[in-house]
Write a protein that holds these residues in place. Structure first.
Motif, PDB file in Angstrom:
ATOM      1  N   ASN A   1      15.105 -15.967  45.640  1.00 29.49           N
ATOM      2  CA  ASN A   1      14.846 -17.396  45.525  1.00 29.49           C
ATOM      3  C   ASN A   1      14.062 -17.599  44.236  1.00 29.49           C
ATOM      4  O   ASN A   1      12.887 -17.260  44.166  1.00 29.49           O
ATOM      5  N   PRO A   2      14.678 -18.139  43.190  1.00 29.99           N
ATOM      6  CA  PRO A   2      14.005 -18.254  41.901  1.00 29.99           C
ATOM      7  C   PRO A   2      12.682 -18.997  41.968  1.00 29.99           C
ATOM      8  O   PRO A   2      11.737 -18.623  41.298  1.00 29.99           O
ATOM      9  N   ARG A   3      12.597 -20.040  42.758  1.00 26.29           N
ATOM     10  CA  ARG A   3      11.352 -20.806  42.821  1.00 26.29           C
ATOM     11  C   ARG A   3      10.245 -19.996  43.482  1.00 26.29           C
ATOM     12  O   ARG A   3       9.097 -20.103  43.107  1.00 26.29           O
ATOM     13  N   LEU A   4      10.603 -19.190  44.483  1.00 28.43           N
ATOM     14  CA  LEU A   4       9.590 -18.335  45.102  1.00 28.43           C
ATOM     15  C   LEU A   4       9.138 -17.271  44.117  1.00 28.43           C
ATOM     16  O   LEU A   4       7.968 -16.941  44.044  1.00 28.43           O
ATOM     17  N   SER A   5      10.064 -16.730  43.329  1.00 23.47           N
ATOM     18  CA  SER A   5       9.710 -15.706  42.351  1.00 23.47           C
ATOM     19  C   SER A   5       8.804 -16.273  41.268  1.00 23.47           C
ATOM     20  O   SER A   5       7.854 -15.643  40.850  1.00 23.47           O
ATOM     21  N   LEU A   6       9.128 -17.462  40.807  1.00 24.31           N
ATOM     22  CA  LEU A   6       8.337 -18.074  39.745  1.00 24.31           C
ATOM     23  C   LEU A   6       6.945 -18.455  40.229  1.00 24.31           C
ATOM     24  O   LEU A   6       6.018 -18.569  39.449  1.00 24.31           O
ATOM     25  N   ALA A   7       6.823 -18.632  41.527  1.00 18.98           N
ATOM     26  CA  ALA A   7       5.531 -19.029  42.071  1.00 18.98           C
ATOM     27  C   ALA A   7       4.577 -17.861  42.203  1.00 18.98           C
ATOM     28  O   ALA A   7       3.487 -18.005  42.731  1.00 18.98           O
ATOM     29  N   ALA A   8       4.971 -16.691  41.720  1.00 14.51           N
ATOM     30  CA  ALA A   8       4.160 -15.481  41.875  1.00 14.51           C
ATOM     31  C   ALA A   8       2.715 -15.730  41.486  1.00 14.51           C
ATOM     32  O   ALA A   8       1.826 -15.557  42.284  1.00 14.51           O
ATOM     33  N   SER A   9       2.480 -16.132  40.253  1.00 20.37           N
ATOM     34  CA  SER A   9       1.124 -16.493  39.863  1.00 20.37           C
ATOM     35  C   SER A   9       1.119 -16.994  38.435  1.00 20.37           C
ATOM     36  O   SER A   9       1.650 -16.351  37.542  1.00 20.37           O
ATOM     37  N   LYS A  10       0.522 -18.138  38.283  1.00 21.04           N
ATOM     38  CA  LYS A  10       0.330 -18.685  36.945  1.00 21.04           C
ATOM     39  C   LYS A  10      -1.148 -18.625  36.582  1.00 21.04           C
ATOM     40  O   LYS A  10      -1.548 -19.096  35.542  1.00 21.04           O
ATOM     41  N   ASP A  11      -1.922 -18.034  37.472  1.00 21.55           N
ATOM     42  CA  ASP A  11      -3.360 -17.922  37.267  1.00 21.55           C
ATOM     43  C   ASP A  11      -3.697 -16.623  36.567  1.00 21.55           C
ATOM     44  O   ASP A  11      -3.052 -15.599  36.785  1.00 21.55           O
ATOM     45  N   PRO A  12      -4.753 -16.649  35.753  1.00 18.83           N
ATOM     46  CA  PRO A  12      -5.229 -15.389  35.167  1.00 18.83           C
ATOM     47  C   PRO A  12      -5.930 -14.561  36.247  1.00 18.83           C
ATOM     48  O   PRO A  12      -6.253 -15.074  37.324  1.00 18.83           O
ATOM     49  N   PRO A  13      -6.180 -13.289  35.976  1.00 18.19           N
ATOM     50  CA  PRO A  13      -6.902 -12.473  36.960  1.00 18.19           C
ATOM     51  C   PRO A  13      -8.313 -13.009  37.189  1.00 18.19           C
ATOM     52  O   PRO A  13      -8.952 -13.505  36.260  1.00 18.19           O
ATOM     53  N   THR A  14      -8.784 -12.903  38.414  1.00 18.20           N
ATOM     54  CA  THR A  14     -10.140 -13.332  38.742  1.00 18.20           C
ATOM     55  C   THR A  14     -11.131 -12.266  38.286  1.00 18.20           C
ATOM     56  O   THR A  14     -10.740 -11.137  37.965  1.00 18.20           O
ATOM     57  N   LYS A  15     -12.406 -12.615  38.297  1.00 17.58           N
ATOM     58  CA  LYS A  15     -13.448 -11.628  37.958  1.00 17.58           C
ATOM     59  C   LYS A  15     -13.404 -10.463  38.924  1.00 17.58           C
ATOM     60  O   LYS A  15     -13.602  -9.312  38.530  1.00 17.58           O
ATOM     61  N   GLU A  16     -13.147 -10.756  40.189  1.00 14.96           N
ATOM     62  CA  GLU A  16     -13.077  -9.699  41.202  1.00 14.96           C
ATOM     63  C   GLU A  16     -11.907  -8.750  40.916  1.00 14.96           C
ATOM     64  O   GLU A  16     -12.029  -7.533  41.076  1.00 14.96           O
ATOM     65  N   GLU A  17     -10.783  -9.322  40.513  1.00  9.29           N
ATOM     66  CA  GLU A  17      -9.620  -8.481  40.190  1.00  9.29           C
ATOM     67  C   GLU A  17      -9.893  -7.629  38.952  1.00  9.29           C
ATOM     68  O   GLU A  17      -9.514  -6.454  38.918  1.00  9.29           O
ATOM     69  N   MET A  18     -10.550  -8.212  37.978  1.00  5.95           N
ATOM     70  CA  MET A  18     -10.901  -7.439  36.772  1.00  5.95           C
ATOM     71  C   MET A  18     -11.867  -6.312  37.141  1.00  5.95           C
ATOM     72  O   MET A  18     -11.755  -5.198  36.619  1.00  5.95           O
TER      73      MET A  18
END
Length: 182
Positions: free
Chosen positions: A28-45
């Motif tokens: 589903n292209p829309r589900l795939s594109l919705a993966a993440s448009k956010d940068p990594p959080t401080k916790e993820e870094m």
């Protein structure tokens, strides 16, 4: 396996049901594109940094971490399980568990140096390859003693090969950390 692409009106749950019952993978292209448009959080870094520190610990204490002895002076055996754990392959609570998803978010960072993106992507590819190879070698070493022609030497052989890949993974993470400035 067949790949079918559906529009957004077809839910993810429906896609999973169809896939499990028919063996057909749904895209589903829309589900795939919705993966993440956010940068990594401080916790993820921080997960990247913590995971790197743990890998450095593993490499500095390789024999100690990969050797298990029975209590009261019993037999000692080489154990590759810690390799898989330190590489983020055993538990969802491991800092490097699915870290490639965090790497994927880097493209959304505003303050990343564009000139370093190619080095970043090269390092992430090297990371992925090294993780897969270290996992394979560690897994194989766990059964080296039981395979025909196997024994403790075979376990050690594959454990050494796993270590070579962990060294590459460590180098890649160090590059990634330098590029991200964490």
């Amino acid at each position: 396996m067949m790949l079918i692409s559906l529009d957004a009106s077809f839910s993810e749950k429906s896609s999973q049901s169809l896939a499990s019952s028919t063996g057909v993978m749904i895209s589903n292209p829309r589900l795939s594109l919705a993966a993440s448009k956010d940068p990594p959080t401080k916790e993820e870094m921080q997960r990247i940094k913590t995971g790197s520190e743990q890998i450095k610990y593993l490499l500095s204490n390789w024999d100690q971490c990969t050797t298990t002895c029975r209590e009261n002076g019993g037999e000692c055996k080489r154990d590759a399980e810690p390799v898989r754990r330190y590489m983020g392959l055993r538990s969802t609570t491991d800092p490097l568990f699915q870290i490639e998803k965090v790497f994927d978010k880097v493209k959304n960072m505003d303050d990343i140096d564009i000139d370093k993106l190619e080095d970043f992507f090269t390092a992430t590819e090297e990371w992925n390859t090294a993780v897969n190879m270290s996992n394979s070698m560690a897994f194989i070493s766990q059964f080296g003693e039981y395979n025909p022609g196997g024994g403790k030497d075979e376990v050690l052989k594959y454990l050494i090969e796993s270590k070579k890949q962990v060294v590459i993974a460590d180098k890649s993470l160090t590059t990634i950390i330098g590029i991200l400035g964490i």
